[in-house]
Design a protein around this motif. Structure first.
Motif, short mmCIF file in Angstrom:
data_model
loop_
_atom_site.label_atom_id
_atom_site.label_comp_id
_atom_site.label_asym_id
_atom_site.label_seq_id
_atom_site.Cartn_x
_atom_site.Cartn_y
_atom_site.Cartn_z
N ASN A 168 0.56 -1.19 0.00
CA ASN A 168 0.09 0.06 0.04
C ASN A 168 0.98 1.76 -0.16
OD1 ASN A 168 -2.53 -1.55 -0.04
ND2 ASN A 168 -2.38 -2.06 2.17
N CYS A 169 0.85 2.39 -0.66
CA CYS A 169 1.21 3.90 -0.81
C CYS A 169 0.58 3.86 0.83
CB CYS A 169 0.60 4.29 -1.80
SG CYS A 169 1.22 5.68 -1.82
N THR A 170 1.43 4.33 1.16
CA THR A 170 2.22 4.78 2.68
C THR A 170 1.23 6.04 2.97
OG1 THR A 170 4.18 5.70 2.63
CG2 THR A 170 3.84 3.37 3.18
N CYS A 171 1.65 6.91 1.96
CA CYS A 171 1.28 8.45 1.91
C CYS A 171 -0.33 8.37 1.92
CB CYS A 171 1.54 9.19 1.48
SG CYS A 171 2.88 9.87 1.24
N ARG A 172 -0.59 7.40 0.93
CA ARG A 172 -2.05 7.51 0.76
C ARG A 172 -3.00 6.57 2.00
NH1 ARG A 172 -0.86 8.18 -4.18
NH2 ARG A 172 -0.68 5.49 -5.15
N LEU A 173 -2.43 5.53 2.53
CA LEU A 173 -3.17 5.24 3.38
C LEU A 173 -3.04 6.07 5.33
CD1 LEU A 173 -3.53 1.71 3.75
CD2 LEU A 173 -1.49 1.69 4.89
N VAL A 184 -0.73 0.16 -5.22
CA VAL A 184 -0.04 0.27 -6.15
C VAL A 184 1.94 0.97 -5.99
CG1 VAL A 184 -1.95 1.12 -7.77
CG2 VAL A 184 -0.17 2.72 -6.51
N CYS A 185 2.17 0.79 -4.71
CA CYS A 185 3.65 1.10 -4.46
C CYS A 185 4.04 -0.03 -4.73
CB CYS A 185 3.89 1.51 -3.36
SG CYS A 185 4.17 3.54 -3.15
N LEU A 186 5.76 -0.58 -5.92
CA LEU A 186 5.71 -1.72 -6.45
C LEU A 186 7.19 -1.62 -5.88
CD1 LEU A 186 5.06 -1.69 -10.00
CD2 LEU A 186 4.48 -3.57 -8.20
N ILE A 235 9.36 1.10 -7.37
CA ILE A 235 8.62 2.22 -8.54
C ILE A 235 7.07 2.69 -7.93
CG2 ILE A 235 7.56 2.77 -11.35
CD1 ILE A 235 8.84 0.07 -11.59
N CYS A 236 7.27 4.16 -6.71
CA CYS A 236 6.22 4.56 -6.71
C CYS A 236 5.58 5.09 -7.33
CB CYS A 236 6.46 5.95 -5.05
SG CYS A 236 7.02 4.92 -3.70
N ASN A 237 3.88 5.20 -7.12
CA ASN A 237 3.13 5.45 -8.01
C ASN A 237 2.38 6.62 -7.25
OD1 ASN A 237 3.50 4.62 -10.07
ND2 ASN A 237 2.95 2.35 -9.08
N CYS A 238 2.75 8.09 -7.55
CA CYS A 238 1.89 9.31 -6.65
C CYS A 238 1.10 10.24 -6.99
CB CYS A 238 3.90 9.85 -6.23
SG CYS A 238 4.66 8.97 -5.97
N CYS A 239 1.09 10.62 -5.73
CA CYS A 239 -0.51 11.78 -6.28
C CYS A 239 -0.09 13.10 -5.60
CB CYS A 239 -2.16 11.27 -5.51
SG CYS A 239 -2.14 11.39 -3.61
N GLU A 240 -1.04 14.02 -6.00
CA GLU A 240 -0.79 15.36 -5.44
C GLU A 240 -1.36 15.59 -4.50
OE1 GLU A 240 -3.30 17.29 -7.68
OE2 GLU A 240 -2.34 19.80 -7.01
N CYS A 242 -1.72 13.54 -1.57
CA CYS A 242 -1.24 12.66 -0.27
C CYS A 242 0.39 12.89 -0.23
CB CYS A 242 -1.51 11.95 -0.32
SG CYS A 242 -3.44 11.42 -0.83
N CYS A 243 1.37 13.00 -1.01
CA CYS A 243 2.50 12.34 -1.07
C CYS A 243 3.60 13.46 -0.61
CB CYS A 243 2.79 12.97 -2.69
SG CYS A 243 4.33 11.93 -2.91
N ILE A 244 4.44 12.70 0.12
CA ILE A 244 4.68 13.66 1.17
C ILE A 244 6.27 13.59 0.45
CG2 ILE A 244 4.10 12.69 3.49
CD1 ILE A 244 6.99 11.64 3.91
S1 SF4 Z 1 5.90 8.66 -2.36
FE1 SF4 Z 1 4.26 8.25 -3.59
S2 SF4 Z 1 3.63 6.02 -3.74
FE2 SF4 Z 1 5.29 6.74 -2.23
S3 SF4 Z 1 3.91 6.26 -0.63
FE3 SF4 Z 1 4.30 8.69 -1.35
S4 SF4 Z 1 2.70 9.02 -2.62
FE4 SF4 Z 1 2.42 6.78 -2.27
#
Ligand code: SF4
Ligand code: SF4
Ligand code: SF4
Length: 332
Positions: A168-173, A184-186, A235-240, A242-244
């Motif tokens: 799980n994407c930690t930022c969105r979690l 989606v975090c590979l 490979i992170c898949n980041c959003c606007e 939540c992403c730190i």
């Molecule tokens: S860096 Fe991006 S994909 Fe990785 S945990 Fe944060 S938002 Fe999610």
């Protein structure tokens, strides 16, 4: 008054002044476990001797702390060695994936990232010679594929991976306000092995990993990898929202993430001025300007991170990605 165990732990990861970081450690570890964390690095027997317990008890506690994401392990000739998480970023990324983490723990991380992280991240950005992460352009848009290097092609990274896992994407979690896909975090190679050993994600094959990449692109997520030419463990898949990491540039004007070597360019003759690309770009790099012939979009070179998301949804195929940085832009 001398610092208590949790204050000492916070100090060890360079967060001496943070009451929230102390509290996060307190939620992860009881006092016996905190003492072991402070005694690390070492083998279970060495750490047991330092804190005055049996090796078996130390090992059981260290395994618990490994599962919770604050202790890391490495196999050495003299046995398993344990060490404390290196810094606040590693504490954040690993402990949020603690499967049994109580909601209050995630809420406290949310508060930390909102209140304290921007200032701390700014300090890191001033110390680091190069940002630790880098944007990778999405699959479709760069037509001159010969100029894409292996480590800036997500498909190449996935196909060459010795093992893959998704977490799980930690930022969105923690935040989750964007509503975008979470699992989606590979994790790649040793990142995947670590994930599977901790039980914080599931193994995927290359086909499943590419499906996750496609789903992320459709959802408008930006690919981010380690900023190295020879390796990436994720490979992170980041959003606007939540992403730190990615959000810092737009909100606070400093970066922990480099752009890709590519930049979007608009063919004004093809552009209809529909604005889809401007909505899609979360770096606010695209503006729609009034020209004699009608509205057209243009890209601000200093804001474009080279993610390529605008290209895939342009109905007129008016945007292309051009190479604007040399190969040695990416550190080895
Ligand atoms: S860096 Fe991006 S994909 Fe990785 S945990 Fe944060 S938002 Fe999610
Ligand atoms: S999406 Fe394409 S056609 Fe629409 S404004 Fe952007 S470049 Fe122009
Ligand atoms: S203009 Fe925006 S969406 Fe397009 S490549 Fe640059 S950063 Fe990405």
């Amino acid at each position: 008054m001398s610092p208590n165990l949790y204050e000492q732990l916070a100090e060890r990861i360079f967060c001496k002044e943070s009451a929230r970081v102390c509290e996060l450690f307190r939620m992860v570890a009881d006092e016996k476990q905190a003492a072991l964390m402070l005694a690390a690095p070492g083998t279970a027997a060495e750490l047991a001797e330092q804190v005055g317990c049996s090796a078996a008890e130390a090992e059981a506690n260290l395994e618990t702390l490994f599962h919770r994401g604050v202790i890391f392990k490495s196999h050495k000739p003299d046995g398993m060695r344990y060490r404390l998480c290196r810094d606040i970023a590693q504490f954040h990324d690993a402990s949020i994936l603690w499967p049994e983490a109580p909601r209050e723990f995630l809420e406290l991380w949310k508060l930390y990232t909102q209140v304290e992280w921007p200032e701390y991240a700014k300090m890191i950005s001033q110390i680091l010679p190069k940002p630790f992460a880098r944007v990778v352009t999405v699959q479709q848009p760069v037509d001159a594929r010969s100029r894409i290097l292996g480590y800036e092609d997500v498909e190449d990274i996935v196909m060459k991976a010795t093992s893959l896992a998704v977490v799980n994407c930690t930022c969105r979690l923690v935040d989750g306000k964007c509503g975008k896909p979470v699992e989606v975090c590979l994790q790649i190679g040793k990142g995947a092995k670590y994930t599977l050993e901790r039980g914080t994600g599931r193994e995927v094959n290359q086909e499943e990993a590419m499906e996750i990449i496609r789903r992320s692109e459709e959802a408008g997520l930006v690919h981010v990898v380690m900023n190295k030419s020879d390796d990436s463990h994720f490979i992170c898949n980041c959003c606007e929202d939540c992403c730190i990491t990615l959000g810092l540039a737009a909100k606070f004007g400093f970066v922990l993430c480099d752009p890709s070597r590519f930049q979007a360019v608009v063919d004004k003759d093809k552009c209809s001025g529909c604005g889809t690309c401007a909505d899609r770009c979360f770096f606010a790099a695209i503006g729609i300007s009034d020209e004699e012939a009608g509205n057209v979009s243009s890209v601000a070179a200093d804001k474009c991170m080279g993610c390529g998301l605008c290209v895939v949804t342009c109905p007129e195929e008016a945007i292309s990605m051009v190479e604007v940085r040399k190969k040695d832009f990416i550190p080895s």
